[in-house]
Design an enzyme around this catalytic site. Structure first.
Site, mmCIF file in Angstrom:
data_model
loop_
_atom_site.group_PDB
_atom_site.id
_atom_site.type_symbol
_atom_site.label_atom_id
_atom_site.label_comp_id
_atom_site.label_asym_id
_atom_site.label_seq_id
_atom_site.Cartn_x
_atom_site.Cartn_y
_atom_site.Cartn_z
ATOM 1 N N THR A 1 65.461 88.629 110.347
ATOM 2 C CA THR A 1 65.639 87.175 111.027
ATOM 3 C C THR A 1 66.943 87.006 110.687
ATOM 4 O O THR A 1 67.613 87.292 109.789
ATOM 5 C CB THR A 1 64.655 86.219 110.564
ATOM 6 O OG1 THR A 1 64.635 86.300 109.084
ATOM 7 C CG2 THR A 1 63.110 86.439 110.996
ATOM 8 N N ASP A 2 67.722 86.161 111.649
ATOM 9 C CA ASP A 2 68.938 85.761 111.463
ATOM 10 C C ASP A 2 69.080 84.477 110.646
ATOM 11 O O ASP A 2 68.032 84.041 110.139
ATOM 12 C CB ASP A 2 69.543 85.086 112.997
ATOM 13 C CG ASP A 2 70.874 84.964 113.302
ATOM 14 O OD1 ASP A 2 71.586 85.168 112.482
ATOM 15 O OD2 ASP A 2 71.215 84.627 114.363
ATOM 16 N N LYS A 3 70.394 84.017 110.374
ATOM 17 C CA LYS A 3 70.942 83.062 109.540
ATOM 18 C C LYS A 3 70.062 81.720 110.068
ATOM 19 O O LYS A 3 70.079 81.162 111.156
ATOM 20 C CB LYS A 3 72.249 82.680 109.492
ATOM 21 C CG LYS A 3 72.766 81.577 108.650
ATOM 22 C CD LYS A 3 74.380 81.395 109.210
ATOM 23 C CE LYS A 3 74.823 80.274 108.374
ATOM 24 N NZ LYS A 3 76.415 80.111 108.524
ATOM 25 N N ASP B 1 77.491 87.416 113.138
ATOM 26 C CA ASP B 1 76.916 87.883 112.062
ATOM 27 C C ASP B 1 76.778 89.268 111.743
ATOM 28 O O ASP B 1 76.649 89.607 110.599
ATOM 29 C CB ASP B 1 75.326 87.219 112.118
ATOM 30 C CG ASP B 1 74.595 87.293 110.874
ATOM 31 O OD1 ASP B 1 75.183 87.308 109.520
ATOM 32 O OD2 ASP B 1 73.514 86.934 110.651
#
Length: 534
Positions: free
Chosen positions: A102-104, A524
């Site tokens: 999962t992303d930030k 990212d």
């Protein structure tokens, strides 16, 4: 010295370098000094079922020296004795892997990581949780086959995205986007056929939008009238100082200070607290009464207060909810999502993704704001894909755009789709159907399933995920800021939402512009973006 001797010298040099390199897997901190080197104990391949709130973390996967979910988890495993001191310096030694990266800022009610753990302690789960913050929980540890990798065995995932219903209010007619739609997308002829979803959506844009913004204009004109009477003495009636003046006015009948209660029907105590939290500059105004603050600034803040309160009081209609559901349904199937991520070309095979369902819940109230929950079930997702899917759906619905514009976005022409706010996204659960039905029973292993922890997970979501989402929206009005930016952006960039549609000019404009609302999250990780979700 032969090759063997050379290799021995080389390997020895590498080992020495490895021993001397600084350790940084513990979320930017050094290796715990209290680690005791003991005897080696047998490790077992396991699947760890976890849940977490992603706020304050730079995503799921270890990325030293950034603070990550896996960094905290691995640290807890070491402190609980599930990872030996021999392996505490490198997660690769225990084959750490995850189902969804999962992303930030993205949350997860359920995610799965796999690694090799020492399983001697019967109270391992409790001990690990003792070393974790309350916002990260270990639900279970399940023995798996030795070849288990959660990413390759995961067949699909469900993500949930929370949206305040005011996000679907049509743009202000005087805004750049609102003017573009009204100029290029005429109202359908009467009578409106409600069974035609596009006619229904277009009529809602004009009728519902007019009603909402006319109501705003009435309140705004009263504020403007007060300002014009005495610009220098004008006080924002929605600020703390203005609320005090209003109370004084009501206590002293006939006083001309402030505004009447009828002028300000929405100003309950909860709304006042939330708005003052959002618009903190007004607290400065209170502290320096009579002061150097430009009166036009006070007027601007007062008008913003009205807009915020009107949006918070918006309640979605059954017709608009049906348009939302039909719009989300356009994503279902196998489609090319090159427009819904970054750095992806139409011709690349991995641009094709499978969406099994995309649903919207009935509306529900949290505090004084109405929300809906959107859930998407897909095989796999690319970087920012879900946030862009949600953003385009919101834009299509609020502009009365034909729902087929979603299908147009799957075609070759490049268009600019903004990312929706990241804080409203959470991974509901990954699924391992094939493994559970075949590999697990064949090898006498338990299935990987979150259902028996449903009550704990629901309580965790409300305490550590939903509350964070709702509080952040109440404090910062994130969706309002996001949509205000879109509404005031270059007309050409979003003209495809009108009846102009997607043309060659759309691609020319998009190719010249950076991604709208890009941030540090956008960069990212250019590599492995296929594995980074949300």
């Amino acid at each position: 010295m032969g090759r063997g001797g050379k290799r021995t010298w080389y390997n020895g040099d590498r080992r020495e370098a490895k021993r001397n390199r600084p350790n940084s897997i513990y979320n930017g901190e050094g290796r715990p000094e209290n680690l005791v080197v003991g005897e080696k104990k047998p490790k077992r391949k396991v699947a760890c079922l976890v849940g977490y709130c992603g706020s304050g973390y730079h995503g799921m996967q270890l990325n030293p020296p950034s603070k990550t979910i896996e960094g905290d988890l691995f640290d807890a495993f070491v402190k609980a004795g599930a990872v030996s001191s021999y392996n505490a310096d490198d997660p690769k030694k225990v084959a750490l892997a995850r189902a969804a990266r999962t992303d930030k800022g993205v949350h997860a009610a359920g995610n799965v990581i796999s690694l090799k753990l020492i399983m001697e302690d019967e109270k391992l789960i409790e001990k690990v949780n003792e070393h974790l913050p309350p916002s990260i929980r270990l639900w279970d540890v399940i023995r798996t086959i030795n070849s288990f990798n959660p990413r390759t065995y995961c067949e699909s995932r469900i993500y949930e995205y929370m949206v305040p219903t005011y996000a679907f209010v049509p743009p202000k007619p005087s805004s750049i986007l609102g003017n573009c739609i009204m100029k290029n997308s005429p109202m359908p002829a009467e009578p409106i056929n409600k069974e035609n979803i596009n006619q229904l959506s277009r009529s809602l844009f004009y009728e519902e939008g007019k009603e909402f913004w006319d109501d705003y204009d009435i309140a705004a004109k009263e504020i403007l009238s007060l300002y014009e009477q005495d610009p220098e003495g004008f006080v924002n009636p929605y600020s703390k100082r203005g609320a005090a003046a209003l109370a004084n006015s009501e206590n002293n009948k006939g006083s001309e200070a402030g505004v009447s209660a009828k002028t300000n029907p929405d100003m309950d105590s909860d709304s006042s607290a939330i708005v003052n939290e959002f618009l903190k500059p007004d607290s400065v105004e209170d502290e320096s009464a009579g002061s150097k603050i430009d009166p036009s600034y006070r007027l601007e803040r007062a008008l913003k207060h009205i807009e915020v309160l009107k949006l918070k009081n918006y309640r979605i209609s059954a017709d608009r909810l049906s348009v939302i559901r039909e719009t989300l349904n356009q994503y279902v199937g196998v489609h090319n999502f090159h427009n819904f991520t970054v750095g992806q070309a139409f011709h690349q095979k991995n641009s094709n993704r499978v969406i099994r369902s995309f649903t919207a819940s009935d509306p529900f109230m949290i505090g004084d704001t109405e929300w809906i929950s959107c859930k998407v079930h897909g095989q796999s997702f690319m970087l920012h894909q879900i946030r862009k899917m949600i953003a385009l759906a919101i834009l299509v619905v609020r502009t009365g755009c034909p729902v087929e514009r979603i299908q147009d976005a799957f075609k070759k022409t490049k268009i600019n789709i903004p990312k929706g706010p990241g804080f409203g996204l959470l991974l509901e659960s990954p699924f391992f159907k094939g493994y559970n039905e075949h590999k697990a029973p064949e090898n006498n292993r338990d299935p990987i399933d979150f259902t028996k922890y449903e009550q704990k997970i629901t309580a965790f979501k409300h305490a550590h995920i939903y509350d964070k989402i709702f509080l952040e929206e109440a404090r910062k009005q994130v969706f309002h800021c996001f949509l205000s930016f879109i509404d005031s952006y270059n007309e050409e960039d979003f003209s495809y939402l009108s009846d102009i549609g997607i043309t060659e000019k759309t691609q020319e404009v998009s190719s010249k512009l950076p991604d709208v609302l890009s941030s540090d999250e956008e960069e990212d990780s250019a590599e492995n973006k296929d594995d980074l979700e949300g």
